[in-house]
Write a protein that holds these residues in place. Sequence first.
Motif, PDB file in Angstrom:
ATOM      1  N   ARG A 181       0.833  -1.212   0.000  1.00  0.00           N
ATOM      2  CA  ARG A 181       0.000   0.000   0.000  1.00  0.00           C
ATOM      3  C   ARG A 181       0.867   1.261   0.000  1.00  0.00           C
ATOM      4  NH1 ARG A 181      -4.737  -1.966   3.983  1.00  0.00           N
ATOM      5  NH2 ARG A 181      -5.916  -3.094   2.418  1.00  0.00           N
ATOM      6  N   GLU A 184       2.256   1.651  -3.480  1.00  0.00           N
ATOM      7  CA  GLU A 184       1.213   2.138  -4.391  1.00  0.00           C
ATOM      8  C   GLU A 184       0.999   3.636  -4.194  1.00  0.00           C
ATOM      9  OE1 GLU A 184      -2.190  -0.341  -3.553  1.00  0.00           O
ATOM     10  OE2 GLU A 184      -1.590  -1.853  -5.029  1.00  0.00           O
ATOM     11  N   ILE A 189      -0.582   4.934  -7.569  1.00  0.00           N
ATOM     12  CA  ILE A 189      -1.522   3.921  -8.060  1.00  0.00           C
ATOM     13  C   ILE A 189      -2.602   3.760  -7.020  1.00  0.00           C
ATOM     14  CG2 ILE A 189      -1.802   1.523  -8.738  1.00  0.00           C
ATOM     15  CD1 ILE A 189       1.204   1.506  -9.380  1.00  0.00           C
TER      16      ILE A 189
END
Length: 202
Positions: A181, A184, A189
Amino acid sequence: MAADEGKGKEKFIVGGYEFLSENDAQKASMDLSKINLLEARVKASRPVDIKAVYEKSIENKIFKTPIGWEYLVGLRRKLLESGYKEEDLIPIPLNVSMTRHSAMDSLNVKQRILPQEPKKEANFKTIFSIILNIVLLILVGVMFYITVTAETDNIINYRKNITNRYAGWEQELSDREKAVREAEKRLGIEGTKGYDEDTGTN
């Protein structure tokens, strides 16, 4: 000492006694020499002197054979004839048993019937059994200790090991998910689909 040439068996004769062994005959010869020496040196004519020779000979255990004992009996007889009583004189000790007996004669009836060997064998079996039980007990204790402290799964610690393992996996998955996470977010993202979902592209 004389030899019996007719039978080929040597006889050990000293002072009119026939002894079974040469060693016994030598002891008898020594006693004879001691008697001759005492008679030559001690001219005991008074009862007091005879008693002193008699008592010293017994106390110092000078004589070892019947020849010496016979000499002591002669001295004792002279003392009794001179007025001494039996109570006044110490007895002549005989250090040899006159009766031949086996070890069985000294046992009571029960001991004669039951042989001693089985008792020893029973004691050995009992001791061996106790030692074997102690060794087995120690081995069982060691096995339990190894089982409890071992890291491999077994019937005693499987639940604890499995619980610890799954807890470790869960922690590892949580750490990886957090790391993904964060990666990302850095890359910008925002994925809403899971990794296992089909995107529809080939």
